[in-house]
Enzyme design. Sequence first.
Site, mmCIF file in Angstrom:
data_model
loop_
_atom_site.group_PDB
_atom_site.id
_atom_site.type_symbol
_atom_site.label_atom_id
_atom_site.label_comp_id
_atom_site.label_asym_id
_atom_site.label_seq_id
_atom_site.Cartn_x
_atom_site.Cartn_y
_atom_site.Cartn_z
ATOM 1 N NE ARG A 255 21.636 -13.045 -6.611
ATOM 2 C CZ ARG A 255 20.512 -12.350 -6.703
ATOM 3 N NH1 ARG A 255 20.166 -11.517 -5.752
ATOM 4 N NH2 ARG A 255 19.734 -12.480 -7.754
ATOM 5 N NE ARG B 88 18.533 -16.821 -8.703
ATOM 6 C CZ ARG B 88 17.818 -15.748 -8.332
ATOM 7 N NH1 ARG B 88 17.796 -15.372 -7.068
ATOM 8 N NH2 ARG B 88 17.126 -15.063 -9.211
ATOM 9 N NE ARG C 112 16.943 -12.192 -12.668
ATOM 10 C CZ ARG C 112 17.868 -12.309 -11.688
ATOM 11 N NH1 ARG C 112 19.081 -12.730 -11.957
ATOM 12 N NH2 ARG C 112 17.559 -11.991 -10.460
ATOM 13 N NE ARG D 37 10.426 -9.869 -10.721
ATOM 14 C CZ ARG D 37 11.141 -10.503 -9.795
ATOM 15 N NH1 ARG D 37 10.613 -10.844 -8.650
ATOM 16 N NH2 ARG D 37 12.401 -10.781 -10.011
ATOM 17 C CE LYS E 69 13.924 -7.011 -5.378
ATOM 18 N NZ LYS E 69 13.473 -8.383 -5.560
HETATM 19 P P1 AMP Z 1 13.969 -13.296 -8.139
HETATM 20 O O1 AMP Z 1 14.553 -14.346 -7.280
HETATM 21 O O2 AMP Z 1 13.020 -12.384 -7.404
HETATM 22 O O3 AMP Z 1 15.002 -12.525 -8.919
HETATM 23 O O4 AMP Z 1 13.051 -14.047 -9.224
HETATM 24 C C1 AMP Z 1 13.605 -14.988 -10.117
HETATM 25 C C2 AMP Z 1 12.678 -15.206 -11.296
HETATM 26 O O5 AMP Z 1 11.419 -15.728 -10.836
HETATM 27 C C3 AMP Z 1 12.303 -13.968 -12.088
HETATM 28 O O6 AMP Z 1 13.287 -13.621 -13.051
HETATM 29 C C4 AMP Z 1 10.998 -14.428 -12.747
HETATM 30 O O7 AMP Z 1 11.246 -15.331 -13.797
HETATM 31 C C5 AMP Z 1 10.350 -15.215 -11.618
HETATM 32 N N1 AMP Z 1 9.530 -14.344 -10.748
HETATM 33 C C6 AMP Z 1 9.750 -14.053 -9.447
HETATM 34 N N2 AMP Z 1 8.803 -13.250 -8.951
HETATM 35 C C7 AMP Z 1 7.931 -13.028 -9.969
HETATM 36 C C8 AMP Z 1 6.744 -12.268 -10.107
HETATM 37 N N3 AMP Z 1 6.254 -11.566 -9.073
HETATM 38 N N4 AMP Z 1 6.111 -12.278 -11.312
HETATM 39 C C9 AMP Z 1 6.590 -12.983 -12.343
HETATM 40 N N5 AMP Z 1 7.724 -13.709 -12.300
HETATM 41 C C10 AMP Z 1 8.398 -13.735 -11.130
#
Ligand code: AMP
Length: 216
Positions: free
Chosen positions: A129, A162, A173, A90, A15
């Site tokens: 990744r 990460r 996740r 989300r 994504k």
């Molecule tokens: P991502 O890079 O999109 O995988 O996001 C990494 C982490 O950020 C997620 O596992 C959540 O802990 C937090 N996070 C990102 N976007 C959201 C969201 N819209 N709502 C809540 N937590 C978020």
Amino acid sequence: MPTFIVLLGPPGVGKGTQARILSETNKLAHISSGDLFRENIKNQTELGKQVKAILDKGELVPDDLTISMIRDRLTKPDCVTGAILDGFPRTPAQANALETMLAEFGGEVNAVPYISAAESILVERASGRWTCKAQGHIYHEKFNPPQQAGVCDIDGSEIYQREDDKVETVSKRIRVYLDQTMPLVEHYRKAGKLIEIDGTKPVEEVTKDLLAALNK
Ligand code: AMP
């Protein structure tokens, strides 16, 4: 009218990579909620301190903190023509808040590409990744390695894994995603905005499918 595209898809589906490409080709701001949180953590802001442990565990940040961070971002000048939203909303509460915010700015969610792939593929992709420290460019140790190990091809900065891309956290996740974000797929399908994209194809083909679907 501004254009707002919400990209939906589980962790590891590509994504973020597609959001970057779409934002360049469609000249729209790229808003990644995960990147914004990581930036706050790196800069040790109040928000960063509040959310660090949550991100490390692979859980979701509470809706109120997330929504106010995104609201703030959407008021920046580069969003007047619209944005690609990557990782937000989300939860159903975030989706409702987004609708209200966009209505205030005279816009709406125009399209929701949903990129999907089987869980076994997601774990392999997300846990291999590596991300660049300076700007978040994304690599994969097997499918898309950098030319020089440990160094970003684009800006020369160090690349790292990460904390939440370690294999145990990736599985968590994915579970959180299935639980909390899957209802949004149905929400946007009912609204007639969902565009289903096969995320198992190579990156360039996924991009082609996305652009073709969005230009319809
Ligand atoms: P991502 O890079 O999109 O995988 O996001 C990494 C982490 O950020 C997620 O596992 C959540 O802990 C937090 N996070 C990102 N976007 C959201 C969201 N819209 N709502 C809540 N937590 C978020």
